[in-house]
Design an enzyme around this catalytic site. Structure first.
Site, mmCIF file in Angstrom:
data_model
loop_
_atom_site.group_PDB
_atom_site.id
_atom_site.type_symbol
_atom_site.label_atom_id
_atom_site.label_comp_id
_atom_site.label_asym_id
_atom_site.label_seq_id
_atom_site.Cartn_x
_atom_site.Cartn_y
_atom_site.Cartn_z
ATOM 1 C CB CYS A 234 1.582 11.881 -11.292
ATOM 2 S SG CYS A 234 0.643 11.848 -9.759
ATOM 3 C CD GLU A 373 -2.122 8.587 -6.524
ATOM 4 O OE1 GLU A 373 -2.166 9.776 -6.867
ATOM 5 O OE2 GLU A 373 -1.459 8.195 -5.554
HETATM 6 O O1 AHR Z 1 5.064 8.505 -5.879
HETATM 7 C C1 AHR Z 1 4.791 9.846 -6.106
HETATM 8 C C2 AHR Z 1 3.372 10.082 -6.577
HETATM 9 O O2 AHR Z 1 2.474 9.776 -5.560
HETATM 10 C C3 AHR Z 1 2.907 9.235 -7.710
HETATM 11 O O3 AHR Z 1 3.249 9.763 -8.923
HETATM 12 C C4 AHR Z 1 1.425 9.237 -7.562
HETATM 13 O O4 AHR Z 1 0.839 8.054 -8.024
HETATM 14 C C5 AHR Z 1 1.199 9.466 -6.098
HETATM 15 O O5 AHR Z 1 0.338 10.511 -5.878
#
Ligand code: AHR
Length: 655
Positions: A234, A373
């Protein structure tokens, strides 16, 4: 890893009591079913849980350039001290002014600074004195225990110029200290201004200045990862587009990399982290260099023109989404990154910057992920624009798309069909799920389409009580091992797999479980770390068909909770068998190895459960669960192997 040598009799002890009936696992050693990608097992780094600043990045000073929104966050002051906008660094404009007379400032570090007895620390600071009057700046590394404080190292810098200059002094700590701080004391006739106050251990990974914590990188290197995904997660998306990760801000002189708000600052209501910002001192140059030094293929992830969908409303357009006609700067970032990594310094400005930073040779970037994601209708048209331009100019770069945050469901299916249509080379799938899910999904890829994009299991971890309020434990670890045998069996489809998240500060985490825990001076490799290591160091080059009563060994009915996969390593000429026993009984397993006869010396690596399966390693007790090694002599035709209850075993023997 403990190494034990013991006899076959010891290994086979207890063949009667508490043992399930003997089963035979058939392994065809003659004819591999598919190759295993060299990139199969890797790592994923995200700046979450203070993984970068306060973690891997060895800088000990928090808010070193006084750019946090609360300019003196992390600092305590005494006497006439103020923030001024006179910095020589245009993207980090603030500096600290200590007026004539007595004043002092103290930096608390990230959950305290760790100092080791006899270790050296390099203090550097940009400074200038007013009116050209030289003035002394006294420096102390301070050990704080309750209300008492004592200096474990002292030094002095004479600030002699009215122009901004960099000053440096190396200090040696006289004792260990887990919760130290840095004090700067001024008592002169003239004012002094300070910027980019920095303190690093001299003994960083490979001695790099602006380096990384040696103990933490060693933990990565010991995994022998073959692919390195960074910098998120994220974090790549940001809560807003302006706070997304921008790689161009993370390269060039470290003093002039602008501060960014960390995506995880306020993301978890139960674990708020108001001082979580990104100095970007650990930036893309450092990530590429790290990849090279630990032997992993770099796999950067870039923003697709979309801020994090979890914290925005992805059902409608808004300022979280870049309109298609304004996407070009984002695509340029991708094209320029390829040049930064691979380009010719004589022909390209970004390649020239790489050379100026110390690496004239290319980093040989082969993989690039666009988006993290992403879901919904916005991603595919954006990925298409990236992909058209990248493929036209750099056809050899493999592009990685995303299947969204969930490993199943309507959104997931839609994303996959879009990724197929766009001919992504790989699709990034994430699974954060329960023990039950992991145990029942080891067959996930057995009937997966063999044509089209391959799978990158880019983030996964098993948890027992829900992300972020959860904790690492052995039960989850064992389920991960079971699931991973399914990834390996389907190595023709799954070409890369990286656990997530990688690091967590023992006090400052936002998300759990995590692979490696640390505090200011200690590190703990979780039990899941050892599972990753057992797979990664025993990857093999080709899959061998492995069955129990004609079916994949995947915890199916009648398989007593056994999971298994086998591989051939053609280069090392060894066969590797991985067996997970998730049942509460010891299991006696006869390996029927087609194409292999006689007695073999077998190296066994075994991960056993702790007395309390709800426990794991910690910085206080890092060796609570560690694998042990032993050498056995086995005639597979007649000698069964005893697999202890709730254990994971890897066997290696000559082909
Ligand atoms: O790994 C933690 C978070 O999990 C990452 O930032 C995201 O890609 C997923 O939702």
């Amino acid at each position: 890893m403990r190494t034990i040598r013991y006899s076959l009799l010891t290994v086979l002890a207890g063949l009667s009591l508490g043992l399930s009936a003997q089963v035979t696992i058939d392994i065809n050693c003659r004819k591999p079913t598919t190759d295993i990608a060299p990139t199969m097992y890797g790592i994923f780094f995200e700046d979450i849980n203070y993984g970068a600043d306060g973690g891997l990045y060895a800088e000990l000073v928090k808010n070193r350039s006084f750019e946090f929104p609360e300019r003196l966050m992390g600092w305590q002051t005494a006497g006439p001290v103020s923030i001024v906008e006179t910095s020589p660094f245009d993207r980090c404009p603030h500096a600290l002014r200590m007026e004539a007379g007595y004043s002092a400032v103290e930096n608390e570090g990230f959950f305290g600074m760790g100092f080791r007895s006899g270790a050296q620390y390099r203090l550097s600071v940009w400074a200038r004195c007013s009116d050209g009057k030289p003035t002394d700046l006294k420096i102390e590394l301070i050990d704080k225990q309750g209300l008492t404080a004592k200096a474990v190292a002292k030094g002095v810098l004479e600030i002699s110029s009215a122009d901004w200059q960099k000053y440096e002094v190396v200090l040696t700590s006289v004792s260990d200290c887990a919760r130290g701080s840095l004090g700067l004391f001024h008592d002169g006739e003239a004012a002094v201004e300070l910027d980019h106050v920095s303190l690093f251990p001299v003994d960083t990974w490979r001695g790099h200045t602006n380096g990384m914590r040696r103990d933490l990188v060693q933990a990565l290197a010991d995994l022998q990862p073959k692919v390195f995904r960074f910098p998120g997660g994220c974090v790549v998306e940001g809560n807003t587009l302006p706070t997304r990760y921008q790689w161009k801000n993370s390269v060039g002189p470290v003093e002039n990399r602008p501060l960014n708000e960390n995506r995880w600052l306020d993301a978890m209501p139960a674990r708020r982290s108001p001082d979580y910002f990104q100095s970007l001192g650990l930036g893309f140059y450092e990530y590429f260099l790290l990849s090279e030094e630990i032997g992993a293929e770099p796999l950067p992830v870039l923003n697709a023109g979309m801020a994090c969908e979890f914290v925005n409303d992805p059902t409608k357009e808004g300022d979280w989404l870049v309109p298609l006609d304004q996407l070009q700067p984002y695509i340029d970032d991708a094209l320029d990154l390829i040049e930064f990594a691979n380009g010719d310094p004589a022909k390209n400005e970004w390649a020239r910057l790489r050379a100026e930073m110390g690496h004239p040779a290319p980093f040989n970037l082969k993989y690039l992920a666009i988006g993290n994601e992403q879901w919904g209708r916005w991603f595919a048209p954006r990925l298409k624009m990236f992909s058209d331009q990248i493929r036209a100019k750099y056809p050899h770069i493999k592009l990685i798309g995303t299947a969204g945050p969930s490993p199943e469901g309507e959104e997931y299916e839609t994303m996959w069909s879009e990724m197929r249509e766009l001919k992504a080379d790989l699709v990034d799938e994430h699974y954060y799920h329960s023990v039950e899910w992991f145990l029942t999904h080891a067959t996930r890829y057995d009937n997966f389409p063999r044509k089209g994009p391959k799978v990158f299991a880019g983030e996964y971890a098993c948890h027992t009580t829900g992300i972020s309020l959860s904790h690492n434990n052995y039960a989850a670890t064992l389920a991960e091992a079971a699931f991973m045998t399914g990834l390996e069996r389907n190595a023709d489809v799954v070409r890369m797999a990286t656990y997530a998240p990688l690091f967590a500060q023992a006090e400052g985490w936002q998300w759990c479980p995590d692979l490696i825990w640390f505090d200011s001076y200690r590190v703990a490799r979780s039990a899941s770390y050892y599972v990753q290591q057992m797979f990664s160091r025993n990857a093999g080059t080709h899959v061998l068909k492995t069955t129990l009563a004609g079916k994949p060994v995947a915890g199916l009915d009648g398989q007593n909770g056994l999971y298994a996969s086998a591989a051939l390593d053609r280069k090392a000429k060894v066969i590797i068998v991985k067996i997970v026993n998730t049942s509460s009984d010891r299991q006696s397993v006869l390996l029927n190895l087609t194409g292999l006869k006689g007695t073999r010396s077998v190296r066994s690596t075994l991960l056993l459960p702790p007395a309390d399966e709800d426990s794991d390693n910690s910085v206080e007790n890092p060796d609570h669960i560690v694998p042990s090694e032993s050498i056995l002599s086995l005639n597979f035709a007649s000698d069964p192997i005893e697999i202890p209850a709730r254990s994971f075993m890897v066997l290696r023997f000559k082909n």
